[in-house]
Scaffold this motif. Structure first.
Motif, PDB file in Angstrom:
ATOM      1  N   ILE A 248       0.996  -1.331   0.126  1.00 30.41           N
ATOM      2  CA  ILE A 248       0.188  -0.128  -0.012  1.00 30.41           C
ATOM      3  C   ILE A 248       0.957   1.168  -0.005  1.00 30.41           C
ATOM      4  O   ILE A 248       0.607   2.321  -0.829  1.00 30.41           O
TER       5      ILE A 248
ATOM      6  N   LYS B  52       3.854   1.652  -1.013  1.00 28.93           N
ATOM      7  CA  LYS B  52       4.642   1.740  -2.181  1.00 28.93           C
ATOM      8  C   LYS B  52       3.686   2.344  -3.205  1.00 28.93           C
ATOM      9  O   LYS B  52       4.112   3.456  -3.948  1.00 28.93           O
ATOM     10  N   HIS B  53       2.312   2.163  -3.380  1.00 31.93           N
ATOM     11  CA  HIS B  53       1.408   2.483  -4.122  1.00 31.93           C
ATOM     12  C   HIS B  53       1.303   4.212  -4.075  1.00 31.93           C
ATOM     13  O   HIS B  53       1.137   4.931  -4.707  1.00 31.93           O
TER      14      HIS B  53
ATOM     15  N   GLN C 132       4.052   6.059  -5.274  1.00 32.64           N
ATOM     16  CA  GLN C 132       3.905   6.258  -6.553  1.00 32.64           C
ATOM     17  C   GLN C 132       2.844   7.288  -7.171  1.00 32.64           C
ATOM     18  O   GLN C 132       3.010   7.956  -7.893  1.00 32.64           O
TER      19      GLN C 132
END
Lengths: 241, 263
Positions: free
Chosen positions: B99, B101-102, B105
């Motif tokens: 989560i 990481k997203h 991003q």
């Protein structure tokens, strides 16, 4: 299903062709078309409870229509397939299904039926007919086959709604699609978590790109991907136009 | 060719001419996206339209900066949570790393898309003025806040779809992020349900069920497309409300997120 590093898209956009080929292949492979063809034949596929008479074994050509009606019929077609799939899953539960799994799959079935009947009612006399699904390739007795197919249906549904959003002209319809797509995404995450609990797969790198984004796929590619699951020939060339 | 003069004249007659011209060219452009031939042929016009598509429409800049505010919040929340010792049990680490990481991003994408128009990252107070004082020491609180942030994110993006209808490519990106937030929300809700011992809380939202009641107002809506769906397909109210997620206005979201933002 999380080891597709070789074919995974590295850029976040503009790779429509690669994406669609990748998706189609992933879809077909995951549903076990190549290996478990025809293990169980569903009785005439008549598990959808709408009023249209279904003619076993014959496929009609169904045109989704144009403009926003086309988009709504496109959604209606996909929801019909999902609803029929989960109806079958609950009618003939796979071997070893747990109470928790059955509760989840029953909830999802009900959501898909609500979506299907909602679109049918909303479209009124503009609705396409009841489709005849073809799930002959799915072995409903096996957990792996059922959850694998469920995952692909949900991921495909999310990508389909995401790709159709920009084709919608009426903001009210756009909002409706938005209300439904996030529920499909919740399904996808939960199914993926059932397959590989407590892993990163619920929003796995096999499907999410380097911008942290889900897929958005055009109707033509989605319809090609689900072609094997419906006896009718669906044409969506004018969806959103 | 003095196209600007012509547009000026148009504008005197029709104040929104520029807006509609931009919209038309953007739509045309977006239909052609992926065509390398076109981009090689008219690079300057292309760049100009891309720029407009990404940052020049006031409505789009507004929505993207609003999204960026929420993504900054989520990103910093998970960075702190993932870095905290003895907070997230090893069994659940993979979930929150993914989560987090997203969200990182999403921030990177939005900052890039907005360019110089991107707002600066605010300073956050994840204790929410004391309401979640142990958010980074008590896993139960952390997951409660996570599920609330994700569900709010889903509602927030959904509420902006209509505002992006004239910006098809940005709309598509927003939808692609929206469904990721929903994936996150489903998993966070299931973890929260287990930790809080709340069997009524599922990956989808039944009625107004959630770990932080204040953010689920209106989720129990039964009317879709102007029709009350009660009894549809003989399904329960629970199933019907679960089948549709509801949007929130920007004002409602900022009221919820407000106490998280110090400055």
């Amino acid at each position: 299903m999380n080891k597709h590093t070789k074919t995974k898209n590295s850029s976040g956009k503009g790779e429509g062709e690669i994406t669609s080929v990748f998706n189609r292949r992933l879809f077909l492979r995951s549903a076990g078309l190549a290996t478990s063809l025809g293990t169980i034949v569903i009785a005439a596929g008549c598990n959808d409870d709408d009023d249209d008479p279904m003619i076993p074994g014959t496929g009609d050509t169904v045109d989704l229509g144009s403009g926003d009606i086309g988009v709504l019929n496109y959604a209606y077609a996909l929801e019909q397939l999902e609803a029929a799939f989960y109806t079958q899953v609950i009618q003939t539960p796979y071997n070893g299904i747990t109470d928790a799994e059955k509760a989840i799959l029953t909830d999802i079935r009900d959501h898909e039926i609500v979506h299907r009947d909602f679109f049918k009612a909303a479209l009124g006399d503009k609705a396409i007919k009841g489709l005849t699904p073809n799930f002959a390739a799915i072995d409903f007795s096996k957990k792996e086959a059922v959850l694998g197919a469920a995952k692909l249906f949900e991921d495909t549904g999310v990508a389909a709604y995401n790709g159709a959003g920009k084709l919608i002209k009426d903001p009210n319809y756009l909002l409706l699609a938005g209300k439904i797509v996030s529920v499909e995404a919740r399904h996808a995450a939960v199914i993926r978590d059932l397959i590989n609990p407590k892993s990163a797969d619920f929003a796995g790198d096999d499907i999410i790109d380097a911008n942290g984004m889900d897929k958005a796929i055009a109707p033509a590619d989605i319809l090609a991907a689900v072609k094997g699951y419906v006896k009718d020939t669906i044409t969506g060339a004018n969806v959103g136009k | 060719m003095d196209i600007f003069k012509i547009i000026d004249q148009f504008q005197q007659i029709d104040g929104d001419a520029v807006g509609r011209l931009e919209y038309a060219s953007r739509r045309h452009f977006m239909n052609k996206i992926g065509s390398k031939l076109a981009s090689a042929a008219i690079p300057t016009a292309f760049a100009a339209i891309v720029n407009k598509a990404f940052a020049q429409s006031a409505a789009a800049v507004d929505v993207l900066n609003y999204a960026l505010t929420l993504e900054y919040l989520e990103d910093e929340f998970y960075k702190a949570g993932n870095a905290a010792a003895n907070l997230i049990p090893a069994s659940d680490k993979a979930i929150f790393m993914q989560i987090g990481k997203h969200e990182t991003q999403h921030v990177a994408f939005l900052v890039k898309a907005l360019g110089s128009k991107a707002i600066a990252k605010p300073t956050f107070d994840f204790q929410y003025g004391g309401a979640f004082g142990d958010v980074f020491t008590n896993y139960k609180t952390f997951v409660t806040v996570s599920s609330a942030l994700e569900d709010t994110g889903v509602r927030a993006y959904k509420g902006q779809a209509g505002a992006l209808i004239a910006d098809p490519q940005i709309l598509e990106y927003a939808l692609q992020v929206h469904s990721i937030e929903a994936r996150h929300a489903a998993v966070a809700r299931r973890l929260a349900a287990t930790l809080l011992g709340n069997t009524a809380m599922k990956g989808w939202i039944t009625g107004k069920e959630g770990a932080v009641a204040a953010i689920y107002a209106g989720e129990d809506n039964m009317t879709q497309g102007g029709v009350n769906l009660k009894g549809l397909a003989s399904k329960s109210d629970a199933a019907i409300t679960e089948a549709f997620d509801e949007p929130l206005t920007k004002e409602a979201v900022l009221a919820i997120a407000g106490p998280f933002i110090k400055k």
